[in-house]
Design a protein around this motif. Structure first.
Motif, PDB file in Angstrom:
ATOM      1  N   PHE A 262      77.620-114.805 -50.957  1.00  0.00           N
ATOM      2  CA  PHE A 262      76.698-114.747 -49.648  1.00  0.00           C
ATOM      3  C   PHE A 262      75.757-115.625 -49.779  1.00  0.00           C
TER       4      PHE A 262
ATOM      5  N   LYS B 116      84.285-100.597 -43.406  1.00  0.00           N
ATOM      6  CA  LYS B 116      83.819-101.778 -43.140  1.00  0.00           C
ATOM      7  C   LYS B 116      83.103-102.339 -42.204  1.00  0.00           C
TER       8      LYS B 116
ATOM      9  N   ASP C 260      81.513-105.765 -39.227  1.00  0.00           N
ATOM     10  CA  ASP C 260      81.272-106.974 -39.067  1.00  0.00           C
ATOM     11  C   ASP C 260      79.708-107.357 -39.295  1.00  0.00           C
ATOM     12  N   TRP C 261      78.806-106.480 -38.750  1.00  0.00           N
ATOM     13  CA  TRP C 261      77.290-106.644 -38.998  1.00  0.00           C
ATOM     14  C   TRP C 261      76.632-105.289 -39.581  1.00  0.00           C
TER      15      TRP C 261
ATOM     16  N   MET D  43      76.435-105.986 -48.960  1.00  0.00           N
ATOM     17  CA  MET D  43      77.230-107.290 -49.137  1.00  0.00           C
ATOM     18  C   MET D  43      78.797-106.647 -49.354  1.00  0.00           C
TER      19      MET D  43
ATOM     20  N   GLN E 187      75.474-114.119 -44.943  1.00  0.00           N
ATOM     21  CA  GLN E 187      76.600-114.264 -44.386  1.00  0.00           C
ATOM     22  C   GLN E 187      77.511-114.516 -45.480  1.00  0.00           C
ATOM     23  N   LYS E 188      78.624-113.864 -45.670  1.00  0.00           N
ATOM     24  CA  LYS E 188      79.677-114.038 -46.586  1.00  0.00           C
ATOM     25  C   LYS E 188      80.125-115.519 -46.269  1.00  0.00           C
ATOM     26  N   GLY E 189      80.284-116.141 -47.461  1.00  0.00           N
ATOM     27  CA  GLY E 189      80.720-117.688 -47.429  1.00  0.00           C
ATOM     28  C   GLY E 189      80.047-118.751 -46.877  1.00  0.00           C
ATOM     29  N   TYR E 190      78.941-118.138 -46.700  1.00  0.00           N
ATOM     30  CA  TYR E 190      77.759-119.529 -46.087  1.00  0.00           C
ATOM     31  C   TYR E 190      77.518-120.165 -47.103  1.00  0.00           C
TER      32      TYR E 190
ATOM     33  N   ASP F  60      80.224-108.602 -43.584  1.00  0.00           N
ATOM     34  CA  ASP F  60      80.251-110.133 -43.782  1.00  0.00           C
ATOM     35  C   ASP F  60      78.712-110.883 -43.429  1.00  0.00           C
ATOM     36  N   ASN F  61      78.349-109.950 -42.344  1.00  0.00           N
ATOM     37  CA  ASN F  61      76.791-110.381 -41.836  1.00  0.00           C
ATOM     38  C   ASN F  61      76.051-109.177 -42.171  1.00  0.00           C
TER      39      ASN F  61
END
Length: 172
Positions: free
Chosen positions: A122, A72, A74-75, A93, A150-153, A97-98
């Motif tokens: 995303f 995993k 972050d970017w 994805m 971005q996840k959750g955006y 998360d980014n």
């Protein structure tokens, strides 16, 4: 007919290295931090400008296939193989998360890719329009951009312009 996107969208057109100045501008623009993964290291333009040791990479020529990556991040920031954009989009994805991919921005507007983004939670946070590098990059009829998913955006998509993007009268 010869052109950038051949009829078969063949992968031999995918091996176009990002200049280090552009990779640096993109990484700085998005203020990448945390654990970073470059899924297509190539010559290291993106990977090398992330000064932290908190990073990893994949590269087919080194038998490190992104499609097999289990970690995993972050970017993710890279110039993916455009002929495999959907696979890279979905895998990115799953891993981070980014996700920022350097592609022509039309790569994101197919029904299937937009559906994939929605299903995976995303949103397109920003499209950073950048100049097309000189040869060996081909002349493009579509705008080149570093597109940040971005996840959750769920907000609006911001469009920003690299200072070197030249506004033309409609010609590529």
């Amino acid at each position: 007919m010869t052109g950038f996107v051949p009829k078969s969208n063949s992968p031999e057109k995918d091996l176009v290295m990002t200049p280090s100045w552009l990779a640096s501008d993109i990484m700085n623009h998005f203020a990448v931090k945390g654990f970073y993964l470059d899924p297509c290291k190539g010559e290291g333009a993106f990977y090398d400008c992330y000064e932290s040791t908190n990073k990893d990479y994949c590269e087919l020529s080194e038998d490190r296939d992104f499609m097999d990556y289990q970690g995993k991040a972050d970017w993710i920031v890279t110039n993916p193989p455009w002929s495999k954009m959907r696979d890279f989009l979905v895998k990115g994805m799953e891993v981070a998360d980014n996700v920022v991919y350097l592609t022509t921005i039309n790569h994101y507007t197919t029904k299937r890719r937009m559906s994939d983004m929605r299903k995976m939670g995303f949103g397109v946070r920003e499209i950073f329009c950048v100049p097309t590098p000189s040869k060996p990059w081909p002349a493009l009829g579509f705008q080149l951009g570093a597109v940040h998913l971005q996840k959750g955006y769920k907000g609006d998509t911001k469009i920003t312009w690299h200072p070197q993007v030249i506004i033309t009268g409609g010609n590529a």
